[in-house]
Design a protein around this motif. Structure first.
Motif, PDB file in Angstrom:
ATOM      1  N   LEU A 317       0.826  -1.206   0.000  1.00 46.51           N
ATOM      2  CA  LEU A 317       0.000   0.000   0.000  1.00 46.51           C
ATOM      3  C   LEU A 317       0.862   1.259   0.000  1.00 46.51           C
ATOM      4  CD1 LEU A 317      -2.759  -1.038   2.569  1.00 46.51           C
ATOM      5  CD2 LEU A 317      -3.023  -0.794   0.105  1.00 46.51           C
ATOM      6  N   LEU A 318       1.909   1.254   0.813  1.00 47.04           N
ATOM      7  CA  LEU A 318       2.803   2.418   0.866  1.00 47.04           C
ATOM      8  C   LEU A 318       3.530   2.602  -0.467  1.00 47.04           C
ATOM      9  CD1 LEU A 318       4.299   1.918   4.457  1.00 47.04           C
ATOM     10  CD2 LEU A 318       2.421   3.399   3.752  1.00 47.04           C
ATOM     11  N   GLU A 322       3.314   5.809  -2.948  1.00 51.84           N
ATOM     12  CA  GLU A 322       4.541   6.576  -3.171  1.00 51.84           C
ATOM     13  C   GLU A 322       4.937   6.585  -4.643  1.00 51.84           C
ATOM     14  OE1 GLU A 322       7.532   8.989  -1.549  1.00 51.84           O
ATOM     15  OE2 GLU A 322       5.857   8.032  -0.526  1.00 51.84           O
ATOM     16  N   PHE A 323       4.822   5.452  -5.303  1.00 49.05           N
ATOM     17  CA  PHE A 323       5.343   5.350  -6.673  1.00 49.05           C
ATOM     18  C   PHE A 323       4.285   4.988  -7.716  1.00 49.05           C
ATOM     19  CE2 PHE A 323       8.670   3.906  -3.677  1.00 49.05           C
ATOM     20  CZ  PHE A 323       9.582   4.933  -3.869  1.00 49.05           C
ATOM     21  N   THR A 332      -8.449   3.837   2.659  1.00 48.72           N
ATOM     22  CA  THR A 332      -9.276   2.968   3.499  1.00 48.72           C
ATOM     23  C   THR A 332      -8.538   1.708   3.925  1.00 48.72           C
ATOM     24  OG1 THR A 332     -11.275   3.827   2.440  1.00 48.72           O
ATOM     25  CG2 THR A 332     -11.462   1.745   3.627  1.00 48.72           C
ATOM     26  N   PRO A 333      -7.936   0.936   3.016  1.00 46.62           N
ATOM     27  CA  PRO A 333      -7.173  -0.227   3.491  1.00 46.62           C
ATOM     28  C   PRO A 333      -5.941   0.155   4.303  1.00 46.62           C
ATOM     29  CG  PRO A 333      -6.889   0.052   1.116  1.00 46.62           C
ATOM     30  CD  PRO A 333      -7.982   0.984   1.535  1.00 46.62           C
ATOM     31  N   ILE A 351       2.233   7.857   9.534  1.00 48.54           N
ATOM     32  CA  ILE A 351       2.146   9.315   9.690  1.00 48.54           C
ATOM     33  C   ILE A 351       2.878  10.068   8.582  1.00 48.54           C
ATOM     34  CG2 ILE A 351       2.768  11.248  11.180  1.00 48.54           C
ATOM     35  CD1 ILE A 351       0.293   9.654  12.011  1.00 48.54           C
ATOM     36  N   PRO A 352       4.095   9.693   8.175  1.00 46.28           N
ATOM     37  CA  PRO A 352       4.730  10.431   7.066  1.00 46.28           C
ATOM     38  C   PRO A 352       3.892  10.417   5.790  1.00 46.28           C
ATOM     39  CG  PRO A 352       6.349   9.058   8.190  1.00 46.28           C
ATOM     40  CD  PRO A 352       5.012   8.670   8.731  1.00 46.28           C
ATOM     41  N   VAL A 353       3.218   9.316   5.527  1.00 44.36           N
ATOM     42  CA  VAL A 353       2.368   9.242   4.338  1.00 44.36           C
ATOM     43  C   VAL A 353       1.144  10.137   4.498  1.00 44.36           C
ATOM     44  CG1 VAL A 353       1.006   7.696   2.890  1.00 44.36           C
ATOM     45  CG2 VAL A 353       3.170   6.917   3.850  1.00 44.36           C
ATOM     46  N   VAL A 354       0.559  10.145   5.693  1.00 39.26           N
ATOM     47  CA  VAL A 354      -0.623  10.968   5.940  1.00 39.26           C
ATOM     48  C   VAL A 354      -0.293  12.449   5.774  1.00 39.26           C
ATOM     49  CG1 VAL A 354      -2.251  11.699   7.724  1.00 39.26           C
ATOM     50  CG2 VAL A 354      -1.760   9.275   7.401  1.00 39.26           C
ATOM     51  N   VAL A 355       0.830  12.869   6.331  1.00 39.30           N
ATOM     52  CA  VAL A 355       1.224  14.282   6.217  1.00 39.30           C
ATOM     53  C   VAL A 355       1.414  14.667   4.754  1.00 39.30           C
ATOM     54  CG1 VAL A 355       3.042  15.931   6.777  1.00 39.30           C
ATOM     55  CG2 VAL A 355       2.241  14.326   8.511  1.00 39.30           C
TER      56      VAL A 355
END
Length: 778
Positions: A317-318, A322-323, A332-333, A351-355
């Motif tokens: 998911l990350l 990101e890419f 949601t997932p 948190i880094p992804v949310v920001v």
């Protein structure tokens, strides 16, 4: 001259854990836990100690070292590093646990599901297919001891000690010499004549059958036990029988075995296996396929193993965000998997992804973030909220999409406790003032009022004094009936933040004006609020020493504990408006709903007893606007000041029925409510850019200018049947009051002669004598 030799084991970048070894496959290898010295990341270390007189066994260990180092496949144990000396061999792999130990631990915790077992066996068969069909290698050691499980629950094939080439290069299979391993050999190997005709994969597929039996039934006592499938699932039994058949010629190729088990009704034909297969090939999937996959993934995560979600789904998911430009569909997932993480892992991975997501201009992503903020707000610290999130969130107040404006308002309930002085008391209040006064959507104005009442305790004392009374007073003049109710409830929920002078001179006059409101729900709440404030004033009048106790919160600093008390009355607006707003922004309004009869509440003293009223069916739901009153007036008056926080204030979904009569949402404009024209004129609001310099909050909540006339065809409140189900000549008991208010508001109630004033003489209008004009000053 002295020469010092360096110890290669000491210089090895990996070290063994002080914990006792975990064992390993039968033979000379011993499995240890370990870690990388530089990073501390966990690994597994297989250790072989060279012993004198065991040259044949040493050669087998070195061959296994070489095979593992050169073979790379997702389903084969991953080699990281190795060390070979005269005294020992160290093979470092990914952190794994022997399958036997893993099954024992999971059995104590409730056992493995068939979903997990189906995917695990799928991986082992796929590894065998790779060895046999792609590499022409015979594993020759498939058993429980040769399978390992990583932290994500993935099964890996190891135990490569006795592997040999299927093409006959390098001689035949090496001799094992270990009775525990020889019991897995197929029966044709016991036939020394060599007349049995078999395929190159026949022996390994027999051993695969033994592995399947052990996974479901425990350790294999003897080969004869294979005749009884035991606990093997019925969907797998036919394929299992093909593996342990006496004729080696009919044992299927590993690839064919997978195909059979993946057929309709097969053991490996399930959502978990399909999800894993898609994740393995996600890099080569089309964007449309990825979007569909992530949209459907959330429904399946609840049935998937926790370790699988944390260590396999989450990284994908990350990576997709990101890419892969996956966008809002991963949110949601992502948050669903985030529930399996501890606080430290959440801070590092989510948190880094949310920001970063908050800075996106994608509307779909912004609204998804706002809707699901409750799932991650507790992991955000105050500096991050004020510097990296709030500056992006406030843009939602100015968005042209009503749904985003609504969600932005609702998100302030979660962000307010973490906002600093400037963002909370200055920036946020500016936006709330503009929304409450100028927003064309009634539910958004209503939610703004509700949110202000909920976060009022977080404001500093000076801001509370300037804002709350003015804001709730303005809400009571809103043409949208639920907004007027929210204004009354706002006063009630923040009653402890007002001085006695403000209650008597500012609040009660406003509430008294609402006792003749055309909407009964507004009148009911106004009477309850009046009784509440009168009760406080009376108690202080009887005992003036209580004044300090009653006003203890008025000048106190921001007190988050008080804000939680208003959760019950604000809950309806926080949870019940999304569906309503989504309906408001549709291009075509829905058809008029059917009508149904709903019961009425007990009538307050002094009002005629109403009969059941006919309202649209869509408005009759569990949480309705009109709150249930107490059984008797005595009980209600006795503790009315203490019951506001426990009241169920209903659901804003009820506003759908009011909306059809009061406002023309399909065109995006604001129409006046029935029997009362709009009191909100956007032109009357001061420019918020100059508010800070002038330092006057009241300009943001100032009294509105004269309203616009109602559109043609608008029904007055007096035209509604308030007293019964049948038409009545009496009409609305408040019709005369509403008419006088409307006449005074519009300024057109008096008959005038052209250019002259008029007076009434004997019941007839007569012109007065013309006034003498005053001479102008030179």
């Amino acid at each position: 001259m002295w020469f010092f030799s360096r110890d290669p084991v000491r210089d090895f970048p990996f070290e063994l854990s002080p914990e006792p070894p975990e064992g390993g496959p039968p033979g000379p290898w011993v499995l240890h836990r370990g870690r990388k010295k530089a990073t501390g990341s966990p690994v597994s270390i297989f250790v072989y100690d060279v012993k004198p007189g065991a040259e044949e066994q040493t050669q087998v260990a070195k061959a296994a070292f070489k095979r593992l180092k050169t073979l790379r496949h997702p389903n084969i144990l991953a080699y990281i590093d190795g060390l070979e000396t005269d005294r020992c061999l160290h093979v470092v792999t990914e952190a794994v646990t022997p399958l036997g130990m893993y099954l024992k631990e999971r059995a104590e915790a409730g056992g493995l599901k068939d979903l997990e077992l189906s995917w695990g066996l799928h991986q082992i068969v796929k590894a065998l297919s790779f060895l046999v069909n792609d590499c022409s290698l015979i594993h020759n050691n498939v058993c429980m001891a040769a399978v390992f499980v990583d932290r994500a629950g993935e099964w890996k094939l190891g135990g490569l000690d006795y592997m040999y080439s299927a093409q006959g290069n390098g001689g035949g299979p090496p001799r094992k010499g270990i009775p525990e391993l020889e019991q897995y050999d197929p029966p044709e190997l016991a036939d020394g004549s060599g007349r049995a005709v078999r395929e190159k994969w026949s022996a390994d597929m027999w051993r695969l059958g033994c592995l399947i039996w052990e996974v479901f039934n425990g350790p294999l006592p003897r080969a004869a036990a294979l005749r009884n499938p035991g606990k093997i699932p019925k969907s797998l039994v036919p394929h299992y029988c093909e593996l342990v058949g006496a004729n080696p010629k009919v044992r299927p190729n590993p690839a064919r075995f997978l195909q059979n088990c993946r057929g309709p009704g097969g053991f490996m034909n399930n959502r978990f296996v399909e999800t894993n297969l898609f994740l393995e090939e996600i890099q080569i999937k089309e964007p449309a396929e990825k979007q569909k996959f992530f949209q459907e993934l959330s429904k399946s995560l609840d049935s998937f193993p926790e370790d699988f979600c944390r260590h396999k789904v989450l990284p994908q998911l990350l990576t997709a965000f990101e890419f892969g430009n996956a966008g809002a569909v991963v949110l949601t997932p992502l948050f669903k998997v985030g529930k399996f993480l501890n606080a430290e892992e959440y801070q590092q991975k989510i948190i880094p992804v949310v920001v970063k997501m908050f800075s996106s201009t994608d509307r779909a992503m912004r609204i998804r973030l706002l809707q699901q903020m409750e799932q991650f707000i507790q992991y955000l610290d105050e500096p991050t909220v004020n510097t990296q999130i709030f500056p992006h969130v406030v843009h939602g107040f100015l968005d042209t999409n009503p749904a985003i404006r609504e969600q932005t308002v609702k998100s302030m309930l979660l962000l307010a406790p973490k906002l600093n002085e400037t963002n909370l008391n200055v920036e946020l209040m500016k936006h709330f003032a503009r929304l409450q006064a100028k927003d064309e959507q009634g539910p958004i104005r209503c939610n703004t009022t509700v949110c202000l009442g909920k976060i009022g305790s977080y404001l500093n004392a000076s801001t509370r004094h300037r804002v709350l009374t003015s804001a709730f007073s303005r809400a009571t003049k809103d043409p949208f009936a639920p907004s007027r109710v929210a204004g009354v409830l706002g006063f009630a929920a923040t009653h402890n933040l007002y001085s006695m002078n403000d209650c008597a001179h500012k609040i009660l006059p406003v509430l008294c004006g609402l006792t003749v409101d055309p909407e009964k729900s507004v009148r009911d709440q106004a009477f309850k609020a009046i009784r509440s404030f009168l009760s406080k004033l009376e108690s202080v009048s009887e005992d003036p020493t209580q004044l300090a106790e009653v006003e203890k919160d008025v000048h106190a600093a921001s007190s988050p504990g008080v804000g939680g008390a208003a959760a019950s009355w604000a809950g309806w607006a926080v949870t019940g408006v999304s569906s309503l707003t989504s309906k408001l922004i549709r291009a075509h309004p829905a058809a008029a709903p059917a009508e149904t009869s709903v019961p009425q509440r007990p009538t307050p003293e002094g009002l005629p007893a109403p009969a059941p009223t006919v309202v649209p069916a869509t408005s009759t739901m569990s949480g309705h606007w009109e709150t249930q009153e107490a059984a008797t007036d005595t009980a209600e008056d006795g503790s009315v000041a203490d019951k506001w926080d426990d009241e169920d204030w209903g659901s804003l979904e009820e506003a759908e029925s009011v909306l059809a009569q009061q406002e023309d949402w399909s065109t995006g404009g604001r129409a006046s409510r029935a029997g009362q024209t709009s009191n909100l004129d956007p032109k009357s609001e001061s420019d918020w850019s100059s508010w800070e310099a002038e330092g006057s909050w009241e300009q943001g909540w100032q009294e509105p200018s004269p309203p616009e006339p109602p559109p043609e065809g608008t029904r007055l409140a007096s035209e509604y049947n308030w007293g019964g189900s049948e038409p009545s000549d009496k009409g609305d008991p408040f019709a005369a009051v509403s008419s006088r208010r409307e006449a005074g508001t519009q300024g057109k109630g008096r008959l005038r002669w052209p250019g002259k004033s008029a007076r009434s003489v004997g019941g007839r209008w007569k012109p007065n004598a013309p006034r003498r004009r005053q001479p102008r000053a030179p």
